[in-house]
Design a protein around this motif. Structure first.
Motif, PDB file in Angstrom:
ATOM      1  N   GLU A  40     -42.048  49.222  48.176  1.00  0.00           N
ATOM      2  CA  GLU A  40     -40.960  48.820  49.053  1.00  0.00           C
ATOM      3  C   GLU A  40     -39.833  48.160  48.257  1.00  0.00           C
ATOM      4  O   GLU A  40     -38.652  48.427  48.483  1.00  0.00           O
ATOM      5  N   LEU A  41     -40.182  47.310  47.311  1.00  0.00           N
ATOM      6  CA  LEU A  41     -39.172  46.639  46.496  1.00  0.00           C
ATOM      7  C   LEU A  41     -38.402  47.626  45.632  1.00  0.00           C
ATOM      8  O   LEU A  41     -37.190  47.487  45.430  1.00  0.00           O
ATOM      9  N   ASN A  42     -39.083  48.625  45.101  1.00  0.00           N
ATOM     10  CA  ASN A  42     -38.397  49.652  44.308  1.00  0.00           C
ATOM     11  C   ASN A  42     -37.387  50.424  45.148  1.00  0.00           C
ATOM     12  O   ASN A  42     -36.308  50.784  44.672  1.00  0.00           O
ATOM     13  N   ASN A  43     -37.730  50.680  46.400  1.00  0.00           N
ATOM     14  CA  ASN A  43     -36.806  51.386  47.291  1.00  0.00           C
ATOM     15  C   ASN A  43     -35.624  50.501  47.694  1.00  0.00           C
ATOM     16  O   ASN A  43     -34.485  50.961  47.786  1.00  0.00           O
ATOM     17  N   LEU A  44     -35.916  49.233  47.945  1.00  0.00           N
ATOM     18  CA  LEU A  44     -34.856  48.304  48.350  1.00  0.00           C
ATOM     19  C   LEU A  44     -33.886  48.031  47.208  1.00  0.00           C
ATOM     20  O   LEU A  44     -32.668  47.998  47.401  1.00  0.00           O
ATOM     21  N   PHE A  45     -34.447  47.855  46.005  1.00  0.00           N
ATOM     22  CA  PHE A  45     -33.633  47.436  44.864  1.00  0.00           C
ATOM     23  C   PHE A  45     -33.922  48.302  43.641  1.00  0.00           C
ATOM     24  O   PHE A  45     -34.680  47.900  42.750  1.00  0.00           O
ATOM     25  N   PRO A  46     -33.329  49.487  43.578  1.00  0.00           N
ATOM     26  CA  PRO A  46     -33.489  50.310  42.362  1.00  0.00           C
ATOM     27  C   PRO A  46     -33.010  49.556  41.120  1.00  0.00           C
ATOM     28  O   PRO A  46     -33.588  49.719  40.047  1.00  0.00           O
ATOM     29  N   ASN A  47     -31.959  48.742  41.274  1.00  0.00           N
ATOM     30  CA  ASN A  47     -31.511  47.855  40.200  1.00  0.00           C
ATOM     31  C   ASN A  47     -32.108  46.482  40.452  1.00  0.00           C
ATOM     32  O   ASN A  47     -31.700  45.761  41.354  1.00  0.00           O
ATOM     33  N   LYS A  48     -33.081  46.107  39.641  1.00  0.00           N
ATOM     34  CA  LYS A  48     -33.857  44.896  39.909  1.00  0.00           C
ATOM     35  C   LYS A  48     -33.059  43.607  39.730  1.00  0.00           C
ATOM     36  O   LYS A  48     -33.481  42.546  40.190  1.00  0.00           O
ATOM     37  N   ASP A  49     -31.931  43.672  39.040  1.00  0.00           N
ATOM     38  CA  ASP A  49     -31.168  42.453  38.773  1.00  0.00           C
ATOM     39  C   ASP A  49     -30.117  42.160  39.838  1.00  0.00           C
ATOM     40  O   ASP A  49     -29.250  41.314  39.637  1.00  0.00           O
TER      41      ASP A  49
END
Length: 569
Positions: free
Chosen positions: A326-335
């Protein structure tokens, strides 16, 4: 179609156009040529008719904007705004220039609010440069879904009332349509802003509704972020009077119940109506098990989670396997996590927005470059301290953020000089006064004109005081509107400014023994805040581990070697 072709080419005018060709071509060739021309013209006419129909339908169905708004796909809308810059023109002294502002921040914000009730929500775009980094379509979709969920589960709805009755009875009476996480107002303003973002992300990941304890001043700082509903916890919430006493020894503190073996993955946990989560910097091993997958499975069964924290704990959420996809989908750019969540949630009230915009227009708007310098000193004693001043100058001059002064008193008459507005924030006025005097008494070697500005100097932090916090929020926001930023180590005040502004700052290294560090500052890896007190535990192996080395996008912070921060690997 045959009738259409026949009628077209029986027209004498069309036939006469080809008389000359028929005289020079044999009869059989003439016949073939005629057939080809008839077929081509027929296809052309049919295409023209289809295009005409489609165009008419599009015009009828289109919902045009009522004012000069340029619409992009989906929720991406743009509106014309104004930004000023000095030009020296008598006819246009302010140098007003129209620029294209992203009114809804590329779909991050929902449309339809009463703009007058919260001017900052849609006006803030006109004070920032357009960022090439956009929120993911999945994040936008989830935010719209959350807004619907929040409206359905807001205070005093049927689902809310049902879960409150369970809370009063002390045990669950059945599954609820709505589960909640309650954020307790706690600690200084910088910490509160960062923990709000953390709590909201946790609510998104666990399908909960976030309700905010307003404390003494939250309603005077921020507008409501969700359309047609409130995120504020009602004053008659049953546990509200106990919030101040909640701690590690509270009977329904999750860590204490684990420590006393009064809760497990089944059984009694299914009967609890609420749990208190102690995620403050002094939390212990059992409290930190909140960041383990198996514990999240247990917590999912509890209708009410009451959270107290002074930590930006988002980096450790990225280490929980069940949240990973879910986090990867929400924030492809982690920063960019707090950059987007902060801009979505945190809109200064009109009073605070007035402080921000008046100061910006008066002192910063007309400069060629805006430089922010945020100073937080942890030394005991009354400043200003000489080593801190020396460190600020060593960093800004070494990194070519500010020019050196010309001590020979010769005046640089360069016609290409720039005007630089330096916004300094500190509890003490001493640093800005000394730097201002330096640039007043001596010309710069570049010919640049340097203006030094400091909105306030409160001398000491006054947590919980309304006007103090309004000024502090205004200064964080003003720092986020600069072009380059210098911040102090360990300061959540600086973290907020850099993340909201999308600015990768130069961080002043923490001095030891009141001496200037070498180097005086370093460039941050990312714009994300630092999690100051993360757990160092491998939940699967059930042993200690360095959580800054488990995944490439969670690293140790530049300013705190044991802290964790998100980077875009």
């Amino acid at each position: 179609m045959k009738r259409l072709k026949r009628n077209l080419f029986n027209n004498n005018e069309l036939v006469s156009d080809f008389d000359a060709q028929r005289q020079s071509v044999p009869r059989d060739s003439e016949k073939k040529l005629g057939l080809r021309l008839m077929r081509t013209m027929g296809i052309f006419v049919v295409c023209l008719m289809i295009f005409s129909v489609l165009f008419s339908v599009s015009v009828v169905l289109k919902d045009p904007p009522s004012d000069p708004v340029l619409e992009a796909s989906g929720d991406h809308r743009f509106v014309r705004v104004e930004r000023t810059k000095a030009t020296g023109s008598e006819d246009n002294p302010s140098g007003t220039v129209e620029v294209l502002g992203e009114k809804l921040l590329n779909g991050l914000l929902a449309d339809g609010f009463d703009e007058g009730s919260c001017l900052s929500r849609y006006q803030s775009a006109s004070y920032r440069k357009d960022s090439p980094r956009k929120p993911s379509s999945y994040l936008i979709s989830r935010l719209r879904s959350y807004e619907v969920q929040h409206k359905r589960c807001e205070p005093y709805t049927e689902s809310y009332n049902k879960t409150v009755e369970q809370l009063k009875s002390g045990h669950q009476t059945g599954a609820s349509d709505c589960n909640y996480v309650v954020w307790i107002s706690f600690s200084g303003l910088g910490n509160r802003i960062l923990t709000l973002g953390s709590a909201f992300l946790y609510a998104l990941l666990t399908n909960r509704v976030l309700l905010v304890d307003p404390g003494v001043d939250m309603t005077d700082l921020f507008c409501e972020p969700f359309p047609e509903t409130s995120w504020l916890l009602p004053a008659d919430f049953p546990l509200k009077d106990q919030f101040a006493s909640f701690g590690q020894n509270t009977s329904q503190c999750y860590g204490k119940m684990l420590r006393d073996k009064k809760i497990a993955n089944s059984g009694k946990s299914e009967l609890l109506s609420y749990l208190y989560l102690h995620l403050v910097h002094d939390y212990d091993f059992h409290d930190k098990l909140f960041f383990c997958d198996q514990d999240q499975t247990l917590l999912q069964k509890i209708p009410w989670l009451i959270m107290k924290t002074d930590n930006y704990f988002v980096p450790s959420l990225f280490l929980i396997p069940s949240f990973e996809r879910e986090l990867n989908n929400l924030f492809p750019n982690k920063d960019l996590v707090f950059h987007f969540l902060g801009r979505y949630l945190l809109h200064p009230t009109n009073k605070v927005w007035g402080l921000i915009t008046r100061y910006y227009k008066a002192y910063l708007a007309n400069a060629d470059e805006r430089i922010g310098i945020q100073i937080r000193v942890f030394d005991i004693g009354t400043g200003p301290f000489q080593h801190v001043l020396d460190q600020i100058l060593a960093c800004t001059i070494k990194e070519n953020l500010l020019p050196e002064t010309n001590r020979q008193e010769s005046i640089n008459v360069s016609k290409t000089h720039k005007s630089k507005a330096v916004l300094m924030t500190s509890l003490s006025s001493g640093y800005s006064e000394k730097i201002r005097d330096m640039y007043w008494e001596h010309p710069t070697v570049t010919g640049d004109v340097i203006g030094i500005f400091q909105p306030s100097h409160e001398e000491h932090q006054q947590t919980g005081k309304q006007m103090h916090n309004q000024k502090a929020l205004a200064e964080m926001y003003l720092l986020s509107l600069t072009d380059v930023l210098v911040t102090s180590s360990w300061s959540t005040f600086g973290y907020v400014a850099q993340s909201l502004g999308g600015l990768r700052p130069w961080i002043l290294n923490k001095p030891e023994n009141r001496t200037v560090p070498n180097p005086p500052c370093r460039r941050a890896m990312s714009i994300e805040p630092c999690f100051h007190a993360p757990p160092f535990y491998d939940c699967k192996a059930k042993e200690g581990t360095d959580t800054g080395k488990l995944v490439p996008h969670v690293r140790h912070c530049e300013d705190m070697s044991w802290g964790l921060k998100l980077v875009d690997h």
